[in-house]
Scaffold this motif. Sequence first.
Motif, PDB file in Angstrom:
ATOM      1  N   ARG A 295     -14.718 -16.904  -9.457  1.00 33.53           N
ATOM      2  CA  ARG A 295     -14.466 -17.376 -10.819  1.00 33.53           C
ATOM      3  C   ARG A 295     -13.875 -18.783 -10.821  1.00 33.53           C
ATOM      4  N   ALA A 296     -13.140 -19.137  -9.754  1.00 34.52           N
ATOM      5  CA  ALA A 296     -12.484 -20.441  -9.702  1.00 34.52           C
ATOM      6  C   ALA A 296     -13.459 -21.580  -9.414  1.00 34.52           C
ATOM      7  N   ARG A 297     -14.682 -21.261  -8.967  1.00 35.66           N
ATOM      8  CA  ARG A 297     -15.669 -22.310  -8.675  1.00 35.66           C
ATOM      9  C   ARG A 297     -16.448 -22.648  -9.941  1.00 35.66           C
ATOM     10  N   LEU A 298     -15.795 -23.317 -10.848  1.00 35.98           N
ATOM     11  CA  LEU A 298     -16.409 -23.606 -12.144  1.00 35.98           C
ATOM     12  C   LEU A 298     -17.554 -24.602 -12.033  1.00 35.98           C
ATOM     13  N   HIS A 299     -17.545 -25.434 -10.999  1.00 36.24           N
ATOM     14  CA  HIS A 299     -18.586 -26.447 -10.873  1.00 36.24           C
ATOM     15  C   HIS A 299     -19.945 -25.842 -10.540  1.00 36.24           C
ATOM     16  N   GLN A 300     -19.981 -24.576 -10.131  1.00 41.29           N
ATOM     17  CA  GLN A 300     -21.242 -23.923  -9.769  1.00 41.29           C
ATOM     18  C   GLN A 300     -21.738 -22.973 -10.852  1.00 41.29           C
ATOM     19  N   LYS A 301     -21.103 -22.967 -12.004  1.00 42.05           N
ATOM     20  CA  LYS A 301     -21.428 -21.996 -13.052  1.00 42.05           C
ATOM     21  C   LYS A 301     -22.289 -22.625 -14.151  1.00 42.05           C
ATOM     22  N   SER A 302     -23.281 -21.844 -14.593  1.00 34.91           N
ATOM     23  CA  SER A 302     -24.104 -22.260 -15.725  1.00 34.91           C
ATOM     24  C   SER A 302     -23.376 -21.907 -17.023  1.00 34.91           C
ATOM     25  N   PRO A 303     -23.778 -22.499 -18.155  1.00 29.54           N
ATOM     26  CA  PRO A 303     -23.127 -22.149 -19.435  1.00 29.54           C
ATOM     27  C   PRO A 303     -23.171 -20.653 -19.743  1.00 29.54           C
ATOM     28  N   SER A 304     -24.272 -19.983 -19.398  1.00 26.14           N
ATOM     29  CA  SER A 304     -24.355 -18.544 -19.677  1.00 26.14           C
ATOM     30  C   SER A 304     -23.369 -17.755 -18.814  1.00 26.14           C
ATOM     31  N   GLU A 305     -23.213 -18.178 -17.561  1.00 27.58           N
ATOM     32  CA  GLU A 305     -22.240 -17.501 -16.700  1.00 27.58           C
ATOM     33  C   GLU A 305     -20.824 -17.704 -17.207  1.00 27.58           C
ATOM     34  N   LEU A 306     -20.509 -18.921 -17.638  1.00 27.79           N
ATOM     35  CA  LEU A 306     -19.177 -19.185 -18.174  1.00 27.79           C
ATOM     36  C   LEU A 306     -18.906 -18.340 -19.418  1.00 27.79           C
ATOM     37  N   GLU A 307     -19.930 -18.153 -20.218  1.00 26.81           N
ATOM     38  CA  GLU A 307     -19.776 -17.324 -21.421  1.00 26.81           C
ATOM     39  C   GLU A 307     -19.502 -15.866 -21.054  1.00 26.81           C
ATOM     40  N   LYS A 308     -20.220 -15.368 -20.048  1.00 26.47           N
ATOM     41  CA  LYS A 308     -19.994 -13.985 -19.594  1.00 26.47           C
ATOM     42  C   LYS A 308     -18.589 -13.822 -19.010  1.00 26.47           C
ATOM     43  N   LEU A 309     -18.150 -14.808 -18.246  1.00 26.12           N
ATOM     44  CA  LEU A 309     -16.812 -14.740 -17.656  1.00 26.12           C
ATOM     45  C   LEU A 309     -15.734 -14.747 -18.729  1.00 26.12           C
ATOM     46  N   GLU A 310     -15.942 -15.538 -19.755  1.00 31.67           N
ATOM     47  CA  GLU A 310     -14.948 -15.619 -20.830  1.00 31.67           C
ATOM     48  C   GLU A 310     -14.845 -14.307 -21.595  1.00 31.67           C
ATOM     49  N   SER A 311     -15.958 -13.605 -21.730  1.00 31.59           N
ATOM     50  CA  SER A 311     -15.951 -12.336 -22.467  1.00 31.59           C
ATOM     51  C   SER A 311     -15.460 -11.169 -21.610  1.00 31.59           C
ATOM     52  N   ALA A 312     -15.228 -11.414 -20.320  1.00 33.32           N
ATOM     53  CA  ALA A 312     -14.800 -10.342 -19.411  1.00 33.32           C
ATOM     54  C   ALA A 312     -13.492 -10.726 -18.734  1.00 33.32           C
ATOM     55  N   SER A 313     -12.518 -11.127 -19.537  1.00 36.49           N
ATOM     56  CA  SER A 313     -11.261 -11.627 -18.975  1.00 36.49           C
ATOM     57  C   SER A 313     -10.436 -10.539 -18.284  1.00 36.49           C
ATOM     58  N   LYS A 314     -10.682  -9.267 -18.614  1.00 31.07           N
ATOM     59  CA  LYS A 314      -9.887  -8.182 -18.033  1.00 31.07           C
ATOM     60  C   LYS A 314     -10.514  -7.584 -16.779  1.00 31.07           C
ATOM     61  N   ILE A 315     -11.704  -8.059 -16.424  1.00 25.16           N
ATOM     62  CA  ILE A 315     -12.357  -7.540 -15.217  1.00 25.16           C
ATOM     63  C   ILE A 315     -11.767  -8.226 -13.982  1.00 25.16           C
ATOM     64  N   TRP A 316     -11.386  -7.425 -13.007  1.00 29.29           N
ATOM     65  CA  TRP A 316     -10.733  -7.893 -11.786  1.00 29.29           C
ATOM     66  C   TRP A 316      -9.527  -8.774 -12.102  1.00 29.29           C
ATOM     67  N   ASN A 317      -8.753  -8.350 -13.084  1.00 29.60           N
ATOM     68  CA  ASN A 317      -7.542  -9.081 -13.457  1.00 29.60           C
ATOM     69  C   ASN A 317      -6.407  -8.706 -12.509  1.00 29.60           C
ATOM     70  N   VAL A 318      -5.582  -9.682 -12.116  1.00 29.16           N
ATOM     71  CA  VAL A 318      -4.538  -9.437 -11.128  1.00 29.16           C
ATOM     72  C   VAL A 318      -3.541  -8.384 -11.606  1.00 29.16           C
ATOM     73  N   LEU A 319      -3.228  -8.380 -12.905  1.00 28.46           N
ATOM     74  CA  LEU A 319      -2.291  -7.379 -13.419  1.00 28.46           C
ATOM     75  C   LEU A 319      -2.889  -5.980 -13.346  1.00 28.46           C
ATOM     76  N   SER A 320      -4.194  -5.873 -13.572  1.00 28.54           N
ATOM     77  CA  SER A 320      -4.861  -4.575 -13.465  1.00 28.54           C
ATOM     78  C   SER A 320      -4.817  -4.054 -12.028  1.00 28.54           C
TER      79      SER A 320
END
Length: 551
Positions: A173-198
Amino acid sequence: MAFYDDRRGLDDYDDDYHYDTDYGKHDSSSYPIMPDIIKKFILHFRDVIQNGSISDKQTLYESTFPKLTEQYYDNSPWPTDREILKELPEIENSNDDHIFLVLYSELCYRHIYARVPGGPSLEQRFESFYHYSALLDWILSSPEPVRLELPDQWLWELIDEFIYQFQSYAQYRARLHQKSPSELEKLESASKIWNVLSILNVLHVFVDKSNIKQQLEAHASGNKPESVAGEFGCHPLYKMLGYFSLIGLLRVHSLLGDYYQAIKVLENIELNKKSHYTDVPACQISTAYYVGFAYMMMRRYADAIRSFTSILLYIQSVKQLFQTRTYQNDQINKQTEKMYHLLAICLVLHPQCIDESIQQVLREKNYHEKMYKMQYGDTNEFESCFMFACPKFISPGSPPLDGPPEDHSKKALKFQTEVFMAEVAQQKMLPIIRSYLKLYTTLPLTKLATFMSQGVHQFGDDWSLDKEVQALTTHLLCFKHKMKNVVWVKGPSGLDGSFQSGSELDFYVDGEMVHIADTKVAHRYGDFFIKKILKFEEQNNKLRSLKISKD
């Protein structure tokens, strides 16, 4: 991680089905999605999970599944649970088959992460998280202990893989330079997936559910752990998952750079002994690696050296066991190599005597040359060894997706490396000072300052003996300070300890003179050779008695 209200159990029934894996290697591209032999294996897998013994499950996990993976799915994914339900009508998405499908899917996603070229896609990372959620929620949400038993090796690797996939996702997720706009959109909508607090929440829930801390405390005080285990803690599944979750917390806190908390979660675990709770070698090795690294970053070099040397001796004694399990061998070899690098760093910063067999490995391989460079102030060698041997750090917070498309995956590593190198810079001159002090019993400050100038830099027009003496006095005070560390002696916590000087020599400055004295008694080599001679004679006598009995 959300908890699902999906409380499903397993029914027990007899199973005496035996599966044969004695066949040659095949090309998976020439077979349909699911060859007949794979169908038979999957049905066998289901039967073993539902009714097989622990030894059957261990054989399936450690032998059968890896063999089939190598022969049919070496570079491609296994069939998904949806394909299984489609191809095998005997398996239903019912209460009985639910846990089998989740366990099978966990192994399939683990294979994708490890062997499939290109690694998992974003969708596969999401799906793997959902499968872990279903499995862990089923275990944790049940009002009574679930009827499931798995080998300790499987349970350890389940927790270990859970943390690895979280770590992998954080770096992905931290490699933002390799992400397409659609991937960034999916990541933004899945903020609780693999979250450190979880992740931390799941591990802590396992610890609390199993009462593993209370069990460890009772064992340390000589009481029976079963008296405080509770209903869930008495069940092997929960007890071992609770113990492995403690090791998982050690790893997560180390990845986040919280070394104090990493050691603290292991209170009442005897770090200097092989744990009685598990016979899983990979768990013992991983524990020693992260404990030793945490100690090193806390500047407790004596404790770090003890952790590394004890586990490296253990690895030497059971090396043959790893070689028979190829699925463990690569990971253990890699972690062993890292620990030798970390041990070399610690011995340069804090010299002390270690076991001769470990010292021999350091001499025979290229570690000796690395240590030589580090002893003479080569900061690049320190940095390269550290970056090779350290964990793949992660940041606790995810980078903002609406920011610049940068690569944030190395920022945590860069920060931890800078912290370590700042400590190295403070100790850069100490090995050189030590090398001179070993040669004398008394030495004038001016003479030592001159030696230091000759060894470190060229004399220039601005060279001044008074400045060099003043700088040397600062380095000598630094030597005194850095050689005194907190060292564990006894106590239930690895954070306990007392200040001890680890230097093999001591000195004091009296006016213009430095007075040096050895603090370590020289080894009595005579005793060592006598022991070896007696052992040799004992072996000879045994061989003679065997020969006489045969005759």
